[in-house]
Design a protein around this motif. Structure first.
Motif, PDB file in Angstrom:
ATOM      1  N   PRO A  90       0.797  -1.235   0.000  1.00 37.64           N
ATOM      2  CA  PRO A  90       0.000   0.000   0.000  1.00 37.64           C
ATOM      3  C   PRO A  90       0.825   1.278   0.000  1.00 37.64           C
ATOM      4  O   PRO A  90       0.386   2.300  -0.524  1.00 37.64           O
ATOM      5  CB  PRO A  90      -0.838  -0.121   1.274  1.00 37.64           C
ATOM      6  N   GLU A  91       2.034   1.217   0.563  1.00 36.02           N
ATOM      7  CA  GLU A  91       2.892   2.400   0.567  1.00 36.02           C
ATOM      8  C   GLU A  91       3.303   2.786  -0.856  1.00 36.02           C
ATOM      9  O   GLU A  91       3.277   3.966  -1.228  1.00 36.02           O
ATOM     10  CB  GLU A  91       4.140   2.163   1.417  1.00 36.02           C
ATOM     11  N   ALA A  92       3.661   1.781  -1.662  1.00 35.40           N
ATOM     12  CA  ALA A  92       4.045   2.050  -3.053  1.00 35.40           C
ATOM     13  C   ALA A  92       2.863   2.600  -3.843  1.00 35.40           C
ATOM     14  O   ALA A  92       3.007   3.527  -4.652  1.00 35.40           O
ATOM     15  CB  ALA A  92       4.574   0.769  -3.701  1.00 35.40           C
ATOM     16  N   ALA A 103     -11.103 -13.539  15.287  1.00 28.94           N
ATOM     17  CA  ALA A 103      -9.803 -13.213  15.884  1.00 28.94           C
ATOM     18  C   ALA A 103      -8.831 -12.757  14.806  1.00 28.94           C
ATOM     19  O   ALA A 103      -8.816 -13.290  13.685  1.00 28.94           O
ATOM     20  CB  ALA A 103      -9.242 -14.411  16.618  1.00 28.94           C
ATOM     21  N   GLY A 104      -8.004 -11.769  15.138  1.00 26.10           N
ATOM     22  CA  GLY A 104      -7.014 -11.261  14.199  1.00 26.10           C
ATOM     23  C   GLY A 104      -5.746 -12.097  14.203  1.00 26.10           C
ATOM     24  O   GLY A 104      -5.659 -13.122  14.912  1.00 26.10           O
ATOM     25  N   PRO A 105      -4.751 -11.675  13.454  1.00 25.20           N
ATOM     26  CA  PRO A 105      -3.492 -12.440  13.385  1.00 25.20           C
ATOM     27  C   PRO A 105      -2.727 -12.397  14.700  1.00 25.20           C
ATOM     28  O   PRO A 105      -2.852 -11.452  15.479  1.00 25.20           O
ATOM     29  CB  PRO A 105      -2.720 -11.714  12.272  1.00 25.20           C
ATOM     30  N   GLU A 106      -1.949 -13.421  14.951  1.00 22.88           N
ATOM     31  CA  GLU A 106      -1.111 -13.459  16.154  1.00 22.88           C
ATOM     32  C   GLU A 106       0.045 -12.476  15.994  1.00 22.88           C
ATOM     33  O   GLU A 106       0.618 -12.337  14.913  1.00 22.88           O
ATOM     34  CB  GLU A 106      -0.570 -14.864  16.386  1.00 22.88           C
ATOM     35  N   ALA A 107       0.364 -11.790  17.086  1.00 21.07           N
ATOM     36  CA  ALA A 107       1.442 -10.796  17.035  1.00 21.07           C
ATOM     37  C   ALA A 107       1.976 -10.561  18.439  1.00 21.07           C
ATOM     38  O   ALA A 107       1.275 -10.777  19.432  1.00 21.07           O
ATOM     39  CB  ALA A 107       0.931  -9.490  16.437  1.00 21.07           C
ATOM     40  N   ASP A 108       3.237 -10.099  18.521  1.00 15.79           N
ATOM     41  CA  ASP A 108       3.879  -9.851  19.816  1.00 15.79           C
ATOM     42  C   ASP A 108       3.723  -8.405  20.271  1.00 15.79           C
ATOM     43  O   ASP A 108       4.070  -8.067  21.396  1.00 15.79           O
ATOM     44  CB  ASP A 108       5.367 -10.201  19.735  1.00 15.79           C
ATOM     45  N   SER A 109       3.217  -7.551  19.409  1.00  7.24           N
ATOM     46  CA  SER A 109       3.040  -6.148  19.771  1.00  7.24           C
ATOM     47  C   SER A 109       1.869  -5.571  18.993  1.00  7.24           C
ATOM     48  O   SER A 109       1.413  -6.149  18.000  1.00  7.24           O
ATOM     49  CB  SER A 109       4.302  -5.332  19.460  1.00  7.24           C
ATOM     50  N   ARG A 110       1.401  -4.425  19.457  1.00 10.44           N
ATOM     51  CA  ARG A 110       0.304  -3.739  18.768  1.00 10.44           C
ATOM     52  C   ARG A 110       0.717  -3.349  17.351  1.00 10.44           C
ATOM     53  O   ARG A 110      -0.049  -3.492  16.405  1.00 10.44           O
ATOM     54  CB  ARG A 110      -0.101  -2.485  19.552  1.00 10.44           C
ATOM     55  N   GLU A 130      -1.096  -4.520  13.887  1.00  9.61           N
ATOM     56  CA  GLU A 130      -1.672  -3.600  12.908  1.00  9.61           C
ATOM     57  C   GLU A 130      -1.027  -3.753  11.542  1.00  9.61           C
ATOM     58  O   GLU A 130      -1.702  -3.688  10.511  1.00  9.61           O
ATOM     59  CB  GLU A 130      -1.540  -2.162  13.421  1.00  9.61           C
ATOM     60  N   ASP A 131       0.297  -3.958  11.525  1.00 13.68           N
ATOM     61  CA  ASP A 131       0.986  -4.151  10.246  1.00 13.68           C
ATOM     62  C   ASP A 131       0.466  -5.395   9.525  1.00 13.68           C
ATOM     63  O   ASP A 131       0.276  -5.387   8.301  1.00 13.68           O
ATOM     64  CB  ASP A 131       2.499  -4.278  10.468  1.00 13.68           C
ATOM     65  N   LYS A 132       0.214  -6.447  10.285  1.00 18.90           N
ATOM     66  CA  LYS A 132      -0.308  -7.678   9.682  1.00 18.90           C
ATOM     67  C   LYS A 132      -1.724  -7.476   9.154  1.00 18.90           C
ATOM     68  O   LYS A 132      -2.074  -7.994   8.089  1.00 18.90           O
ATOM     69  CB  LYS A 132      -0.277  -8.816  10.693  1.00 18.90           C
ATOM     70  N   LEU A 133      -2.533  -6.703   9.892  1.00 23.61           N
ATOM     71  CA  LEU A 133      -3.890  -6.411   9.426  1.00 23.61           C
ATOM     72  C   LEU A 133      -3.867  -5.634   8.122  1.00 23.61           C
ATOM     73  O   LEU A 133      -4.644  -5.902   7.206  1.00 23.61           O
ATOM     74  CB  LEU A 133      -4.661  -5.625  10.492  1.00 23.61           C
ATOM     75  N   VAL A 134      -2.971  -4.646   8.036  1.00 28.40           N
ATOM     76  CA  VAL A 134      -2.871  -3.829   6.823  1.00 28.40           C
ATOM     77  C   VAL A 134      -2.478  -4.690   5.622  1.00 28.40           C
ATOM     78  O   VAL A 134      -3.080  -4.586   4.536  1.00 28.40           O
ATOM     79  CB  VAL A 134      -1.861  -2.682   7.021  1.00 28.40           C
ATOM     80  N   MET A 169     -11.927  -1.499  11.258  1.00 24.35           N
ATOM     81  CA  MET A 169     -10.565  -1.342  11.759  1.00 24.35           C
ATOM     82  C   MET A 169      -9.553  -1.500  10.624  1.00 24.35           C
ATOM     83  O   MET A 169      -8.569  -0.759  10.530  1.00 24.35           O
ATOM     84  CB  MET A 169     -10.294  -2.372  12.856  1.00 24.35           C
ATOM     85  N   ASP A 170      -9.806  -2.459   9.739  1.00 22.09           N
ATOM     86  CA  ASP A 170      -8.907  -2.706   8.611  1.00 22.09           C
ATOM     87  C   ASP A 170      -8.898  -1.524   7.640  1.00 22.09           C
ATOM     88  O   ASP A 170      -7.838  -1.096   7.176  1.00 22.09           O
ATOM     89  CB  ASP A 170      -9.334  -3.977   7.869  1.00 22.09           C
ATOM     90  N   TYR A 171     -10.077  -1.014   7.319  1.00 20.12           N
ATOM     91  CA  TYR A 171     -10.174   0.161   6.448  1.00 20.12           C
ATOM     92  C   TYR A 171      -9.359   1.322   7.029  1.00 20.12           C
ATOM     93  O   TYR A 171      -8.568   1.967   6.323  1.00 20.12           O
ATOM     94  CB  TYR A 171     -11.626   0.620   6.340  1.00 20.12           C
ATOM     95  N   ALA A 172      -9.598   1.614   8.315  1.00 22.07           N
ATOM     96  CA  ALA A 172      -8.972   2.787   8.929  1.00 22.07           C
ATOM     97  C   ALA A 172      -7.464   2.624   9.061  1.00 22.07           C
ATOM     98  O   ALA A 172      -6.710   3.591   8.888  1.00 22.07           O
ATOM     99  CB  ALA A 172      -9.604   3.053  10.296  1.00 22.07           C
ATOM    100  N   LEU A 173      -7.006   1.416   9.368  1.00 20.17           N
ATOM    101  CA  LEU A 173      -5.565   1.181   9.481  1.00 20.17           C
ATOM    102  C   LEU A 173      -4.892   1.247   8.108  1.00 20.17           C
ATOM    103  O   LEU A 173      -3.777   1.770   7.978  1.00 20.17           O
ATOM    104  CB  LEU A 173      -5.285  -0.169  10.136  1.00 20.17           C
ATOM    105  N   LEU A 174      -5.541   0.716   7.088  1.00 20.21           N
ATOM    106  CA  LEU A 174      -4.989   0.794   5.735  1.00 20.21           C
ATOM    107  C   LEU A 174      -4.897   2.252   5.297  1.00 20.21           C
ATOM    108  O   LEU A 174      -3.873   2.676   4.736  1.00 20.21           O
ATOM    109  CB  LEU A 174      -5.870   0.010   4.762  1.00 20.21           C
TER     110      LEU A 174
END
Length: 311
Positions: free
Chosen positions: A41-43, A80-87, A91-95, A107-112
């Motif tokens: 998405p950054e590109a 349930a969302g993806p497993e992760a060790d930090s917030r 969020e990066d995995k959700l994006v 949440m996915d829309y807003a984070l993207l």
């Protein structure tokens, strides 16, 4: 005085027309840019914004791209969302997930949107809170964004900008530009953030007022309601026993129906200077429902466009 008012009104229409033309080119750019050409998405965000003049244009083209390319996923609600060790990792995995699949929840829309906005240098906030689930109320968890444009925060809801749920619970992907840079007092009709500062109101409203205030459909900037008078207070009878409600609309519906206490009301209708005025004698009821529609060969199709509490 009337001549001056008319001149100002047509000047306002000209300004709106110019803004629409500006957004038309940005919206076309967003709709013609394919995700498959970019690895992340950054590109994609940088490609969309490389020739744009200012932050407002960047915010708009990203809003349109996300709204037009991501579908709401009802099956993912409560999952349930993806497993992760930090917030941050979560969020990066959700994006990455919503960008890859092309569907998600609020949440996915807003984070993207936040990830894409920050990639092009925009200061963007991810906001969590509650919303009215429909014009008739409800209380649902929700997420949206704010973008800082020249020191002023602007509110937007790219999830609702992408469409809505129909009567059968199916997602209808229909672009709703009224949820982009919505005036805070209008946005607060159906968005209640956890942190009061994101109401962008002074003073902020409390939860009790939020739940009781009017609501109207403003996603469609042509056929929706842009503003109402009275605003923020219940409707009340005048000295003649009638209630007057004014609705600001670019294109008022051909057919208007007013109901109160499950009864249809007779009313007077007047259109002038972009405002639709409705005057009626109320029946016993706690709220007024305004329905708008069009005539067809097979009859009349109408949808609920506003709910206004009575005093």
């Amino acid at each position: 005085m009337k001549q001056l008012s008319s001149a100002l009104f047509f000047l306002l229409l000209s300004s709106v027309s110019i803004a629409q033309e500006e957004f038309a080119s940005l919206d076309a750019l967003a709709r013609n840019t394919r995700k498959s050409d970019f690895p992340n998405p950054e590109a994609l965000a940088n490609a969309l914004c490389k020739d744009l003049k200012n932050d407002r244009e960047k915010a708009r083209v990203l809003f349109t791209w996300v709204a037009e390319n991501i579908r709401y996923d009802f099956k993912a609600v409560g999952r349930a969302g993806p497993e992760a060790d930090s917030r941050k990792e979560y969020e990066d995995k959700l994006v990455k997930q919503v960008y890859r699949k092309g569907r998600g929840i609020c949440m996915d829309y807003a984070l993207l949107y936040k990830k894409m906005a920050e990639a092009v240098g925009l200061e963007c906030a991810f906001i969590e809170g509650n919303s009215k689930g429909s014009l008739l109320g409800g209380w649902e968890s929700h997420a949206w964004n704010a973008v800082n444009i020249k020191g002023k925060w602007e509110l937007l809801d790219v999830t609702w900008g992408s469409g809505y749920s129909d009567d059968n619970g199916q997602f209808q992907q229909v672009f709703q530009p009224g949820f982009f840079f919505t005036p805070p007092r209008i946005f607060a009709l159906n968005h209640f953030p956890e942190d009061d500062k994101w109401q962008l109101l002074e003073p902020p409203i409390d939860k009790n007022k939020f739940k009781k205030q009017s609501a109207f459909s403003y996603g469609d900037q042509v056929k929706g309601i842009a503003d109402a008078e009275p605003f923020g207070i219940p409707l009340a009878k005048g000295a003649d026993g009638k209630v007057e409600l004014r609705l600001k609309m670019q294109q008022p519906p051909t057919v208007i129906k007013l109901t109160m206490g499950n009864r249809d009301l007779k009313f007077e209708r007047l259109e002038k200077d972009g405002w639709l005025t409705l005057r009626f004698v109320p029946t016993n009821g706690r709220e007024l429902q305004v329905w708008g529609g069009e005539k067809h060969r097979k009859g009349i199709s109408a949808t609920l466009i506003g709910v206004f509490p009575m005093e």
